[in-house]
Each structure stands twice: as structure tokens, then as C-alpha cells.
Design a protein around this motif. Structure first.
Motif, short mmCIF file in Angstrom:
data_model
loop_
_atom_site.label_atom_id
_atom_site.label_comp_id
_atom_site.label_asym_id
_atom_site.label_seq_id
_atom_site.Cartn_x
_atom_site.Cartn_y
_atom_site.Cartn_z
N GLU A 57 1.06 -1.12 0.00
CA GLU A 57 -0.12 0.21 0.04
C GLU A 57 1.25 1.16 0.45
OE1 GLU A 57 -2.39 -0.08 3.75
OE2 GLU A 57 -3.58 -1.73 2.53
N TYR A 58 0.75 2.43 -0.29
CA TYR A 58 1.22 4.15 -0.76
C TYR A 58 0.66 4.12 0.98
CZ TYR A 58 2.72 2.43 -4.66
OH TYR A 58 3.75 1.16 -6.05
N LEU A 59 1.53 5.40 1.52
CA LEU A 59 1.34 5.99 2.66
C LEU A 59 1.56 7.54 2.07
CD1 LEU A 59 0.01 6.56 5.50
CD2 LEU A 59 2.65 6.20 5.93
N ASP A 60 0.78 8.39 2.21
CA ASP A 60 1.74 9.95 2.02
C ASP A 60 2.09 10.14 2.58
OD1 ASP A 60 -0.36 10.07 -0.60
OD2 ASP A 60 -2.11 11.29 0.68
N VAL A 61 3.44 11.28 2.14
CA VAL A 61 3.72 11.88 3.05
C VAL A 61 4.11 12.55 3.70
CG1 VAL A 61 6.75 12.77 3.14
CG2 VAL A 61 6.37 10.15 1.80
N CYS A 62 3.28 13.36 2.57
CA CYS A 62 2.96 14.97 3.34
C CYS A 62 1.86 14.94 2.45
CB CYS A 62 3.28 16.08 2.92
SG CYS A 62 4.21 16.86 1.19
N PHE A 63 0.77 16.15 3.11
CA PHE A 63 -1.09 16.32 2.76
C PHE A 63 -1.42 17.20 3.27
CE2 PHE A 63 -0.75 12.98 5.58
CZ PHE A 63 -2.39 13.09 6.67
N PRO A 64 -1.87 18.16 2.29
CA PRO A 64 -2.76 20.03 3.18
C PRO A 64 -3.98 18.59 4.11
CG PRO A 64 -2.84 18.90 0.72
CD PRO A 64 -2.91 18.13 1.24
N ILE A 65 -3.52 19.42 5.26
CA ILE A 65 -5.59 18.62 5.70
C ILE A 65 -6.62 19.51 5.77
CG2 ILE A 65 -5.85 18.82 8.54
CD1 ILE A 65 -2.67 18.52 9.21
N SER A 66 -6.38 20.74 4.87
CA SER A 66 -7.28 21.46 5.17
C SER A 66 -7.95 21.24 3.06
CB SER A 66 -7.41 23.15 5.18
OG SER A 66 -6.81 23.76 4.42
N ALA A 67 -9.17 21.39 3.13
CA ALA A 67 -10.05 21.38 1.57
C ALA A 67 -8.75 22.33 1.18
CB ALA A 67 -10.77 21.04 1.37
N THR A 68 -9.42 23.36 1.40
CA THR A 68 -9.13 25.08 0.97
C THR A 68 -7.72 24.98 1.36
OG1 THR A 68 -10.40 26.13 2.57
CG2 THR A 68 -8.28 27.15 1.33
N LEU A 69 -6.12 24.12 1.63
CA LEU A 69 -5.46 24.36 1.04
C LEU A 69 -5.06 23.25 -0.42
CD1 LEU A 69 -2.08 25.16 1.22
CD2 LEU A 69 -1.64 23.71 3.04
N ARG A 70 -5.72 22.24 -0.15
CA ARG A 70 -5.44 21.57 -1.08
C ARG A 70 -5.71 22.15 -2.40
NH1 ARG A 70 -5.26 16.62 -3.11
NH2 ARG A 70 -4.41 14.67 -1.28
N GLU A 71 -7.24 22.75 -2.77
CA GLU A 71 -7.25 23.25 -3.78
C GLU A 71 -7.01 24.54 -4.10
OE1 GLU A 71 -11.31 25.06 -2.73
OE2 GLU A 71 -12.10 22.80 -2.59
N THR A 72 -5.76 24.77 -2.96
CA THR A 72 -5.17 25.95 -3.72
C THR A 72 -3.74 25.65 -3.64
OG1 THR A 72 -5.92 27.60 -1.68
CG2 THR A 72 -3.08 28.02 -2.57
N ILE A 73 -3.28 25.00 -3.83
CA ILE A 73 -1.79 23.59 -4.77
C ILE A 73 -2.35 22.85 -5.86
CG2 ILE A 73 -0.67 21.21 -3.95
CD1 ILE A 73 -0.23 22.38 -1.23
N GLU A 74 -3.95 22.52 -5.85
CA GLU A 74 -3.87 22.05 -6.84
C GLU A 74 -4.02 23.21 -8.52
OE1 GLU A 74 -8.15 19.52 -8.25
OE2 GLU A 74 -6.19 18.38 -6.49
N LYS A 75 -4.68 24.38 -7.83
CA LYS A 75 -4.86 25.00 -8.48
C LYS A 75 -3.18 25.56 -9.21
CE LYS A 75 -7.30 29.44 -9.71
NZ LYS A 75 -6.23 30.33 -10.54
N ALA A 76 -2.17 25.79 -8.60
CA ALA A 76 -1.67 26.65 -8.65
C ALA A 76 -0.65 25.47 -9.31
CB ALA A 76 -0.60 26.77 -7.51
N VAL A 77 -0.21 24.34 -9.28
CA VAL A 77 0.21 23.18 -9.97
C VAL A 77 -0.10 22.95 -11.39
CG1 VAL A 77 0.61 20.77 -9.81
CG2 VAL A 77 1.56 22.31 -7.98
N LEU A 78 -1.26 22.62 -11.13
CA LEU A 78 -2.17 22.66 -12.93
C LEU A 78 -2.05 23.85 -13.71
CD1 LEU A 78 -5.54 20.85 -11.75
CD2 LEU A 78 -3.73 19.87 -12.64
N ASP A 79 -2.36 25.47 -12.77
CA ASP A 79 -1.82 25.87 -14.09
C ASP A 79 -0.67 26.71 -14.02
OD1 ASP A 79 -4.51 26.89 -12.99
OD2 ASP A 79 -4.38 28.74 -12.18
N LYS A 80 0.20 26.06 -13.83
CA LYS A 80 1.57 26.04 -14.25
C LYS A 80 1.41 25.20 -15.27
CE LYS A 80 5.64 27.33 -13.95
NZ LYS A 80 7.04 28.38 -14.57
N PHE A 81 1.10 23.63 -14.56
CA PHE A 81 1.28 22.49 -15.54
C PHE A 81 0.20 22.82 -16.98
CE2 PHE A 81 -0.90 18.88 -17.38
CZ PHE A 81 0.12 17.97 -17.79
N ASN A 82 -0.54 23.39 -17.27
CA ASN A 82 -1.14 24.00 -18.26
C ASN A 82 -0.56 25.36 -18.97
OD1 ASN A 82 -3.27 22.47 -18.31
ND2 ASN A 82 -4.63 23.64 -17.08
#
Length: 88
Positions: A57-82
Motif C-alpha cells: 500500500e502507499y502512504l502519503d508522506v505529506c498532505f494538506p489537512i484542509s480542503a482549502t489548502l489542497r484546492e490552492t495547491i492543485e490550482k497553482a500546480v495545474l495552472d503552471k502545468f497548463n
């Protein structure tokens, strides 16, 4: 927590859903590497760095606890990717 840098590293691995790896810097003080940009059934999403346990099984090494921070990270990374896709 403010994102101060995002770097995306596209990869081409035959048969893999991984489109790229990302490195995110927070407050010019903390770096999180090996986030994966994955092409899933419902579109592209971010997978946090993980390690494989002895039972397979896989275990996350680090992860955002709040949904808001997860969304912020995802948006920043996907914006840069696009943005990088458009430039290529």
C-alpha cells in the motif's frame, strides 16, 4: 501559507497516467517535491508524494489537512502545468 514557487517537470512514460512531476515552495521556506500530475478518468489531478509500505500500500508522506489548502495547491500546480503546455 503562501505558495512562492511552482515548478513542473513533464514526463513521458509509456503506459503511465503520470503526466508530470511538480515541486512547490511555500513561504520561500518549505519545499515539497514529487507531487504527481495524473491523467485520471475524470481529468487531471494532483497526487501528493507517497512511499510504498511493506504490504504494497502507499502512504502519503505529506498532505494538506484542509480542503482549502489542497484546492490552492492543485490550482497553482495545474495552472503552471497548463501554462507550460501552451508554451511548448
Amino acid at each position: 501559507m503562501k505558495i512562492t514557487d511552482v515548478r513542473v517537470f513533464p514526463v513521458e512514460i509509456n503506459g503511465s497516467m503520470v503526466q508530470a512531476y511538480a515541486t512547490v515552495t511555500f513561504d520561500e521556506s518549505l519545499v515539497v517535491r514529487d507531487m504527481r500530475i495524473i491523467e485520471g478518468k475524470n481529468g487531471v489531478f494532483i497526487s501528493m508524494p507517497a512511499r510504498r509500505k511493506r504490504n504494497g500500500e502507499y502512504l502519503d508522506v505529506c498532505f494538506p489537512i484542509s480542503a482549502t489548502l489542497r484546492e490552492t495547491i492543485e490550482k497553482a500546480v495545474l495552472d503552471k502545468f497548463n501554462e507550460d503546455l501552451v508554451e511548448a
